[in-house]
Design a protein around this motif. Structure first.
Motif, mmCIF file in Angstrom:
data_model
loop_
_atom_site.group_PDB
_atom_site.id
_atom_site.type_symbol
_atom_site.label_atom_id
_atom_site.label_comp_id
_atom_site.label_asym_id
_atom_site.label_seq_id
_atom_site.Cartn_x
_atom_site.Cartn_y
_atom_site.Cartn_z
ATOM 1 N N PRO A 45 -39.734 0.017 -6.045
ATOM 2 C CA PRO A 45 -38.502 0.797 -6.174
ATOM 3 C C PRO A 45 -38.336 1.835 -5.069
ATOM 4 C CG PRO A 45 -39.688 0.711 -8.257
ATOM 5 C CD PRO A 45 -40.598 0.158 -7.210
ATOM 6 N N TYR A 46 -37.111 2.278 -4.909
ATOM 7 C CA TYR A 46 -36.802 3.395 -4.021
ATOM 8 C C TYR A 46 -37.001 4.667 -4.849
ATOM 9 C CZ TYR A 46 -34.846 0.292 -0.497
ATOM 10 O OH TYR A 46 -34.690 -0.659 0.479
ATOM 11 N N PHE A 47 -38.218 5.160 -4.868
ATOM 12 C CA PHE A 47 -38.554 6.302 -5.717
ATOM 13 C C PHE A 47 -37.831 7.574 -5.303
ATOM 14 C CE2 PHE A 47 -42.256 3.556 -6.579
ATOM 15 C CZ PHE A 47 -42.176 3.524 -7.955
ATOM 16 N N ALA A 48 -37.434 7.696 -4.058
ATOM 17 C CA ALA A 48 -36.752 8.906 -3.591
ATOM 18 C C ALA A 48 -35.294 8.967 -4.041
ATOM 19 C CB ALA A 48 -36.833 9.000 -2.071
ATOM 20 N N SER A 49 -34.759 7.860 -4.481
ATOM 21 C CA SER A 49 -33.367 7.817 -4.918
ATOM 22 C C SER A 49 -33.228 8.388 -6.326
ATOM 23 C CB SER A 49 -32.861 6.379 -4.912
ATOM 24 O OG SER A 49 -31.571 6.302 -5.469
ATOM 25 N N GLU A 50 -32.108 9.018 -6.593
ATOM 26 C CA GLU A 50 -31.846 9.502 -7.945
ATOM 27 C C GLU A 50 -31.461 8.352 -8.873
ATOM 28 O OE1 GLU A 50 -29.380 12.949 -8.309
ATOM 29 O OE2 GLU A 50 -30.256 13.875 -6.529
ATOM 30 N N GLU A 51 -30.905 7.288 -8.306
ATOM 31 C CA GLU A 51 -30.525 6.118 -9.097
ATOM 32 C C GLU A 51 -31.767 5.301 -9.454
ATOM 33 O OE1 GLU A 51 -27.104 3.722 -7.741
ATOM 34 O OE2 GLU A 51 -27.065 5.176 -6.091
ATOM 35 N N ILE A 58 -32.429 -6.000 -3.629
ATOM 36 C CA ILE A 58 -33.446 -5.743 -2.608
ATOM 37 C C ILE A 58 -34.768 -5.293 -3.213
ATOM 38 C CG2 ILE A 58 -34.045 -4.288 -0.628
ATOM 39 C CD1 ILE A 58 -31.083 -4.256 0.089
ATOM 40 N N ALA A 59 -34.714 -4.442 -4.228
ATOM 41 C CA ALA A 59 -35.947 -3.895 -4.803
ATOM 42 C C ALA A 59 -35.770 -3.682 -6.300
ATOM 43 C CB ALA A 59 -36.295 -2.571 -4.135
ATOM 44 N N MET A 60 -36.897 -3.668 -7.011
ATOM 45 C CA MET A 60 -36.842 -3.456 -8.456
ATOM 46 C C MET A 60 -36.452 -2.016 -8.771
ATOM 47 S SD MET A 60 -40.852 -3.245 -9.661
ATOM 48 C CE MET A 60 -41.540 -4.330 -8.422
ATOM 49 N N GLY A 61 -35.985 -1.801 -9.969
ATOM 50 C CA GLY A 61 -35.631 -0.459 -10.413
ATOM 51 C C GLY A 61 -36.866 0.345 -10.777
ATOM 52 N N LYS A 62 -36.739 1.647 -10.700
ATOM 53 C CA LYS A 62 -37.860 2.519 -11.084
ATOM 54 C C LYS A 62 -38.273 2.272 -12.529
ATOM 55 C CE LYS A 62 -35.650 6.169 -9.539
ATOM 56 N NZ LYS A 62 -35.283 7.560 -9.199
ATOM 57 N N SER A 63 -37.308 1.987 -13.379
ATOM 58 C CA SER A 63 -37.609 1.762 -14.798
ATOM 59 C C SER A 63 -38.425 0.480 -15.019
ATOM 60 C CB SER A 63 -36.318 1.702 -15.601
ATOM 61 O OG SER A 63 -35.508 0.628 -15.149
ATOM 62 N N ALA A 64 -38.424 -0.438 -14.068
ATOM 63 C CA ALA A 64 -39.170 -1.693 -14.189
ATOM 64 C C ALA A 64 -40.586 -1.594 -13.637
ATOM 65 C CB ALA A 64 -38.426 -2.812 -13.467
ATOM 66 N N PHE A 65 -40.883 -0.536 -12.917
ATOM 67 C CA PHE A 65 -42.154 -0.464 -12.195
ATOM 68 C C PHE A 65 -43.366 -0.437 -13.123
ATOM 69 C CE2 PHE A 65 -45.420 1.717 -9.604
ATOM 70 C CZ PHE A 65 -45.507 0.772 -8.587
ATOM 71 N N SER A 66 -43.325 0.360 -14.189
ATOM 72 C CA SER A 66 -44.505 0.438 -15.075
ATOM 73 C C SER A 66 -44.761 -0.910 -15.754
ATOM 74 C CB SER A 66 -44.349 1.557 -16.099
ATOM 75 O OG SER A 66 -43.236 1.303 -16.936
ATOM 76 N N GLY A 67 -43.700 -1.636 -16.115
ATOM 77 C CA GLY A 67 -43.869 -2.962 -16.679
ATOM 78 C C GLY A 67 -44.470 -3.943 -15.677
ATOM 79 N N TYR A 68 -44.061 -3.810 -14.422
ATOM 80 C CA TYR A 68 -44.609 -4.637 -13.335
ATOM 81 C C TYR A 68 -46.118 -4.401 -13.198
ATOM 82 C CZ TYR A 68 -45.567 -5.746 -8.382
ATOM 83 O OH TYR A 68 -46.099 -6.207 -7.205
ATOM 84 N N VAL A 69 -46.516 -3.143 -13.139
ATOM 85 C CA VAL A 69 -47.950 -2.817 -13.009
ATOM 86 C C VAL A 69 -48.729 -3.325 -14.215
ATOM 87 C CG1 VAL A 69 -49.616 -0.926 -12.874
ATOM 88 C CG2 VAL A 69 -47.524 -0.839 -11.487
#
Length: 73
Positions: A45-51, A58-69
């Motif tokens: 994810p683009y962690f620096a983005s507020e969205e 292009i990239a997964m959402g921040k909300s999907a990252f913990s599930g990915y890990v």
């Protein structure tokens, strides 16, 4: 690394928005093709983005990252 090893270290999956299939699909396909090693990768994810997911294809959402890990582990 042994030159006879078959491997793929560049995989994407459905979380990134520009690939199809789950991580399990990629692992099973690698076994079917006789790969010795598979690397699970994707565009983080683009962690620096507020969205959550400013670039959905292009990239997964921040909300999907913990599930990915968790799925990788």
């Amino acid at each position: 690394m042994n030159a006879d090893l078959k491997f793929d270290f560049h995989t994407h999956h459905d979380r990134c928005g520009h690939a199809r299939g789950t991580i399990r699909d990629y692992i099973e396909a690698s076994l079917d093709k006789g790969l010795d090693i598979i690397g699970i990768s994707d565009h983080s994810p683009y962690f620096a983005s507020e969205e959550d997911q400013p670039y959905p294809h292009i990239a997964m959402g921040k909300s999907a990252f913990s599930g990915y890990v968790a799925e990788i582990l």
